[in-house]
Design an enzyme around this catalytic site. Structure first.
Site, PDB file in Angstrom:
ATOM      1  N   LYS A 271       0.872  -1.178   0.000  1.00 37.23           N
ATOM      2  CA  LYS A 271       0.000   0.000   0.000  1.00 37.23           C
ATOM      3  C   LYS A 271       0.907   1.226   0.000  1.00 37.23           C
ATOM      4  O   LYS A 271       1.555   1.542   0.992  1.00 37.23           O
ATOM      5  CB  LYS A 271      -0.898   0.012   1.237  1.00 37.23           C
ATOM      6  CG  LYS A 271      -1.844   1.190   1.251  1.00 37.23           C
ATOM      7  CD  LYS A 271      -2.772   1.139   2.459  1.00 37.23           C
ATOM      8  CE  LYS A 271      -3.902   2.142   2.367  1.00 37.23           C
ATOM      9  NZ  LYS A 271      -3.544   3.499   2.071  1.00 37.23           N
ATOM     10  N   PHE A 363      -1.915  -0.489 -10.237  1.00 33.41           N
ATOM     11  CA  PHE A 363      -2.460  -1.699  -9.625  1.00 33.41           C
ATOM     12  C   PHE A 363      -3.751  -2.199 -10.258  1.00 33.41           C
ATOM     13  O   PHE A 363      -4.279  -3.230  -9.854  1.00 33.41           O
ATOM     14  CB  PHE A 363      -2.615  -1.540  -8.111  1.00 33.41           C
ATOM     15  CG  PHE A 363      -3.395  -0.336  -7.684  1.00 33.41           C
ATOM     16  CD1 PHE A 363      -4.767  -0.310  -7.780  1.00 33.41           C
ATOM     17  CD2 PHE A 363      -2.739   0.779  -7.166  1.00 33.41           C
ATOM     18  CE1 PHE A 363      -5.496   0.789  -7.376  1.00 33.41           C
ATOM     19  CE2 PHE A 363      -3.459   1.902  -6.763  1.00 33.41           C
ATOM     20  CZ  PHE A 363      -4.841   1.908  -6.878  1.00 33.41           C
TER      21      PHE A 363
HETATM   22  P1  AMP Z   1      -7.127   4.762   2.343  1.00 28.14           P
HETATM   23  O1  AMP Z   1      -6.573   5.955   1.676  1.00 28.14           O
HETATM   24  O2  AMP Z   1      -6.568   4.571   3.707  1.00 28.14           O
HETATM   25  O3  AMP Z   1      -8.625   4.682   2.269  1.00 28.14           O
HETATM   26  O4  AMP Z   1      -6.589   3.485   1.515  1.00 28.14           O
HETATM   27  C1  AMP Z   1      -6.986   3.214   0.189  1.00 28.14           C
HETATM   28  C2  AMP Z   1      -6.082   3.936  -0.777  1.00 28.14           C
HETATM   29  O5  AMP Z   1      -4.787   3.357  -0.815  1.00 28.14           O
HETATM   30  C3  AMP Z   1      -6.520   3.854  -2.220  1.00 28.14           C
HETATM   31  O6  AMP Z   1      -7.532   4.787  -2.509  1.00 28.14           O
HETATM   32  C4  AMP Z   1      -5.237   4.173  -2.971  1.00 28.14           C
HETATM   33  O7  AMP Z   1      -5.120   5.581  -3.134  1.00 28.14           O
HETATM   34  C5  AMP Z   1      -4.136   3.722  -2.012  1.00 28.14           C
HETATM   35  N1  AMP Z   1      -3.312   2.580  -2.490  1.00 28.14           N
HETATM   36  C6  AMP Z   1      -1.975   2.494  -2.344  1.00 28.14           C
HETATM   37  N2  AMP Z   1      -1.492   1.357  -2.852  1.00 28.14           N
HETATM   38  C7  AMP Z   1      -2.551   0.672  -3.371  1.00 28.14           C
HETATM   39  C8  AMP Z   1      -2.700  -0.584  -4.030  1.00 28.14           C
HETATM   40  N3  AMP Z   1      -1.664  -1.394  -4.259  1.00 28.14           N
HETATM   41  N4  AMP Z   1      -3.958  -0.951  -4.414  1.00 28.14           N
HETATM   42  C9  AMP Z   1      -5.021  -0.160  -4.172  1.00 28.14           C
HETATM   43  N5  AMP Z   1      -4.937   1.038  -3.538  1.00 28.14           N
HETATM   44  C10 AMP Z   1      -3.720   1.466  -3.137  1.00 28.14           C
END
Ligand code: AMP
Length: 583
Positions: A271, A363
């Site tokens: 992530k 991704f």
């Molecule tokens: P959050 O921002 O905490 O809601 O986490 C989800 C976000 O992580 C997504 O909207 C993406 O912007 C980010 N993200 C980073 N790496 C990835 C990945 N490998 N797959 C999907 N989302 C990712």
């Protein structure tokens, strides 16, 4: 259509808080429109732009005050004074237009087309003399408005219609108006109930409209298609160059819990801590980049345009990715906060590009060579990505991934991700489709400290002493059905000096244009700014309208890439509260 008809609908909508009744009022109104009047549907969403251009109206309260002054002859001082007590420039315009009408003859008629046209013009002016041109375009509308029309013209300009219509009500109103007869929909105002012939059939229509909206984020297109029939709705397609809502993630608190939701085996990915970017290439070779708010940031990231041309095979595609900033000298990732200015800043692009470069981690893919891939299983989409992407570290590459069903291996991968300085991992269902706009359990995020929420700033308190003149404490809100619900105040984490991060001064400057009303030291703010806030615990609280309060909240970052619609839902807060367990 005369604008007065629309203004009366706005008023009816404002007068009821019942969602079903609102849907019914809207549906009846939509039934009167023809298949070329989608722009009026757009106006009922409170904007002249589809959702993905949400921020583009860009007309400040100051311009509106001058326009009201120009059209009604009242001084700007008088308007500002009234504004401070009433807190709604729409109501003030209404009152002043009424006063003026008492002394002049009024026989002009305003049409919806004229309002739409002038507001589009006003939003589009650029370069020299812009402010005056904007003022004139708005004043021209006001000078032929009735008082009620003036109220809603101004609120539309300020993008705060206050009629309480969310996306779901819009969707249902389109279903009711275009397919209501076929489905036998009957609404009774008395009991605030509605009947339908066949619930399953109704659902298929709701889904068809929702699907079209997810693909276009444009209610005018959805309405015009629905008016032509289900076949036209089904023909609404993905189109590179037009943004689509992103699929969102849910939280997992352990790897085991993650496996339970996304199945075994599943895909685990790093992530990355950056911001979401959809990379579109259309058949004509043009690349366009959209953030999670669906803002077009192509101009701000010229290097990404080059990478997409150089390292991705294919004449047309839509790629989902995370852009991560890094330090070009030390070749180390930087936290999101440090590169977020690249999203906002529209000048000195070359300089910023050198100082704050980004690496693209791809991704997902939802469109390739004319084909819509959202229904294909994730595994297949990933395999395609592996075929078309040439990895180039620090420029553009595939997200790091493993596929496993083994908890130990998954834990090791999680540890590796953290060691590399990533935020955590994502766990993904291998068979899942891509669901635009949905926060479904197809992908989960797992981070070490998940005690945080994205929240909106809805108010602020001015400081005293050395912080006097600045806002020093910020009222936060989560949401439920589009309503802002307060959940606490934050001051911790914001800096005195801007070299150290976001300062009180900067935040105050950013929030000033959003002031709706001021009472003593408290400012009521239009929710426009999203922040990430960590906390230690959630408590029940009668003080705040959400019924909860965050203990020890700390501001960690501004989220210019996120929409108000993305902030935490009350349900998520409740879930986290229950997860804390008995104390
Ligand atoms: P959050 O921002 O905490 O809601 O986490 C989800 C976000 O992580 C997504 O909207 C993406 O912007 C980010 N993200 C980073 N790496 C990835 C990945 N490998 N797959 C999907 N989302 C990712």
């Amino acid at each position: 259509m005369l604008y007065t008809e629309l203004a009366k609908i706005y008023e009816q909508l404002e007068l009821t808080s019942k969602r079903l009744e609102k849907t019914f009022i809207l549906a009846e109104f939509f039934s009167k429109l023809n298949e070329k009047e989608g722009y009026i549907v757009l106006l009922t969403t409170g904007s002249i732009f589809p959702a993905y251009e949400e921020k583009e109206m860009g007309i400040s309260s100051q311009i509106v005050i001058k326009a009201i002054s120009k059209a009604t002859g009242s001084s700007t001082d008088e308007i500002v004074k009234k504004w401070k007590s009433v807190g709604d420039l729409g109501r003030i315009a209404e009152q002043l237009v009424w006063n003026k009408m008492q002394s002049t003859l009024f026989d002009k008629k305003l049409t919806t087309g004229k309002v739409y046209e002038n507001l589009k013009k006003a939003a589009g002016f650029e370069g020299q003399g812009t402010v005056d041109k904007k003022i004139s375009a708005i004043a021209e509308l006001l000078s032929v408005s009735s008082p009620l029309e003036a109220r809603y013209v101004i609120r539309t300009v300020l993008e705060e219609l206050r009629i309480g219509i969310g996306d779901a009500a819009m969707r249902d109103a389109i279903v009711w108006s275009c397919f209501g007869d076929k489905l036998g929909i009957k609404y009774s105002k008395q009991g605030n109930k509605f009947e339908i012939g066949d619930r399953e059939e109704y659902k298929t229509y709701v889904n068809a409209v929702q699907r079209a909206y997810d693909l276009t984020t444009d209610f005018s297109v959805v309405f015009e298609s629905a008016k032509k029939g289900v076949h036209a709705l089904e023909e609404v397609q993905l189109k590179p160059g037009k943004p689509v809502k992103f699929m969102l993630a849910l939280k997992a608190s352990t790897i085991l819990e993650g496996f339970e939701t996304v199945g075994r085996p599943s895909a685990l990915e790093y992530k990355y801590d950056g911001f979401r970017l959809m990379i579109n290439k259309s058949e004509d070779g043009k690349i366009k980049l959209f953030t999670r708010r669906l803002d077009d940031v192509t101009r701000q990231f010229p290097e990404v345009v080059d990478y997409a041309k150089q390292y991705v095979k294919g004449n047309s595609f839509m790629l989902d990715s995370e852009a991560v900033g890094y330090d070009p000298k030390r070749l180390r990732y930087r936290p999101f906060q440090e590169i977020s200015q690249r999203i906002r800043r529209k000048y000195e692009i070359e300089k910023l590009q050198k100082e704050l470069p980004v690496e693209i981690n791809i991704f997902d893919i939802i469109y390739f060579e004319g084909e819509n891939l959202i229904k294909k299983p994730f595994l297949e989409r990933r395999k395609l990505l592996e075929r078309i992407i040439q990895n180039k570290k620090w420029q553009l590459k595939l997200a790091e991934q493993i596929i496993t069903e083994d908890v130990k291996e998954a834990e090791q991968f999680y540890k590796d991700a953290l060691k590399e300085g990533e935020e955590g991992i994502m766990m993904k269902n291998l068979n899942a489709p891509y669901k635009p706009g949905a926060r479904v359990g197809y992908m989960l995020k797992l981070k070490p400290s998940e005690k945080e929420f994205d929240l909106a700033i809805v108010g602020a308190e001015y400081g005293t002493g050395k912080r006097s003149g600045w806002m020093s404490s910020f009222i936060l809100a989560c949401q439920q059905s589009g309503k802002m619900l307060e959940i606490g105040k934050v001051g911790t984490g914001i800096k005195e000096k801007s070299e150290k991060g976001i300062s009180f001064k900067e935040l105050t400057k950013m929030l000033k244009p959003s002031i709706i009303k001021e009472e003593g030291r408290i400012a009521l703010l239009k929710p426009e700014i999203v922040v990430t806030v960590t906390y230690q615990e959630i408590q029940k609280s009668p003080t705040y309208s959400s019924g909860f309060a965050l203990r020890f909240p700390r501001f960690t970052r501004l989220r210019p890439d996120r929409n108000i619609r993305d902030i935490a839902l009350l349900e998520e807060v409740k879930k986290e509260y229950l997860r804390q367990g008995p104390k």
